[in-house]
Design an enzyme around this catalytic site. Structure first.
Site, PDB file in Angstrom:
ATOM      1  N   GLU A  71       3.793  -9.570  15.527  1.00 28.19           N
ATOM      2  CA  GLU A  71       3.152 -10.169  16.697  1.00 28.19           C
ATOM      3  C   GLU A  71       3.155 -11.692  16.594  1.00 28.19           C
ATOM      4  O   GLU A  71       3.154 -12.387  17.588  1.00 28.19           O
ATOM      5  CB  GLU A  71       1.686  -9.707  16.828  1.00 28.19           C
ATOM      6  CG  GLU A  71       1.465  -8.218  16.858  1.00 28.19           C
ATOM      7  CD  GLU A  71       1.312  -7.565  15.490  1.00 28.19           C
ATOM      8  OE1 GLU A  71       0.773  -6.469  15.439  1.00 28.19           O
ATOM      9  OE2 GLU A  71       1.749  -8.135  14.470  1.00 28.19           O
ATOM     10  N   ARG A  94       0.816  -1.218   0.000  1.00 25.77           N
ATOM     11  CA  ARG A  94       0.000   0.000   0.000  1.00 25.77           C
ATOM     12  C   ARG A  94       0.850   1.269   0.000  1.00 25.77           C
ATOM     13  O   ARG A  94       0.402   2.314  -0.467  1.00 25.77           O
ATOM     14  CB  ARG A  94      -1.009  -0.035   1.141  1.00 25.77           C
ATOM     15  CG  ARG A  94      -2.072  -1.128   0.902  1.00 25.77           C
ATOM     16  CD  ARG A  94      -3.010  -1.311   2.071  1.00 25.77           C
ATOM     17  NE  ARG A  94      -2.347  -1.634   3.323  1.00 25.77           N
ATOM     18  CZ  ARG A  94      -1.982  -2.859   3.705  1.00 25.77           C
ATOM     19  NH1 ARG A  94      -2.221  -3.882   2.917  1.00 25.77           N
ATOM     20  NH2 ARG A  94      -1.399  -3.058   4.869  1.00 25.77           N
TER      21      ARG A  94
END
Length: 180
Positions: free
Chosen positions: A100, A63
């Site tokens: 994560e 993006r």
């Protein structure tokens, strides 16, 4: 919040509990589908890059490519694409970073970004800052200076400010932790 930022804010679709419970997803595809809001975001990000005396723009896969390419075009600057591993045919540098749920990496072709370049690195959203931290290491190890980091959205509650300490960070919009 000024009217231009309100226009951009209203154009970003949010979806609670996506892709998993407890996450508020900010979807910039609704922003790029709104020509007026998208143009406003590009104008503001380009102003920032110009104020940092950028000589090049770095776009994060994928993006960041959208915003980075429009900014580079607007300012007449080269665009350096930071790609996921295995996507470049040219010899490249790679930096890994922690997520994560594991690790990932980004790559920069060895002949992109030169000593003396002042690069503003662009992405759509900054959360933990791991990807941008890796991008900074790539550019700096190649002799370029990171003149700034820019994004449409910043999520300071996710911790990017600490991880990117020492770098100038510019987010058009910042959001607090969602109460889902």
């Amino acid at each position: 919040m000024d009217t231009t930022l309100q226009l951009i804010d209203r154009a970003i679709y949010t979806r609670p509990n996506f892709p998993k419970k407890g996450i508020l997803f900010y979807d910039i595809s609704s922003l790029t589908a709104n020509a007026k809001a998208f143009a406003a975001a590009i104008d503001l990000l380009a102003e920032y890059a110009k104020s940092r005396n950028a000589t090049a723009i770095g776009g994060i896969d994928a993006r960041g490519f959208i915003f980075g390419s429009a900014i580079a075009y607007r300012l007449g600057l080269p665009l350096y694409l930071l790609r996921k591993p295995g996507k470049l045919a040219r010899e490249s540098y790679q930096e890994n970073y922690t997520l994560e749920y594991g690790t990932d990496g980004i790559c920069l072709p060895r002949d992109d970004a030169k000593k003396g370049d002042r690069v503003v690195v662009v992405d759509d959203l900054i959360a933990t800052g791991g990807t941008l931290q890796a991008a900074c290491r790539l550019f700096e190890s190649n002799g370029a200076q990171v003149a700034g980091l820019a994004a449409v959205i910043g999520l300071p509650y996710a911790g990017y400010e600490q991880k990117l300490k020492g770098h100038d960070i510019h987010c058009l919009l910042t959001y607090e932790a969602p109460n889902l």
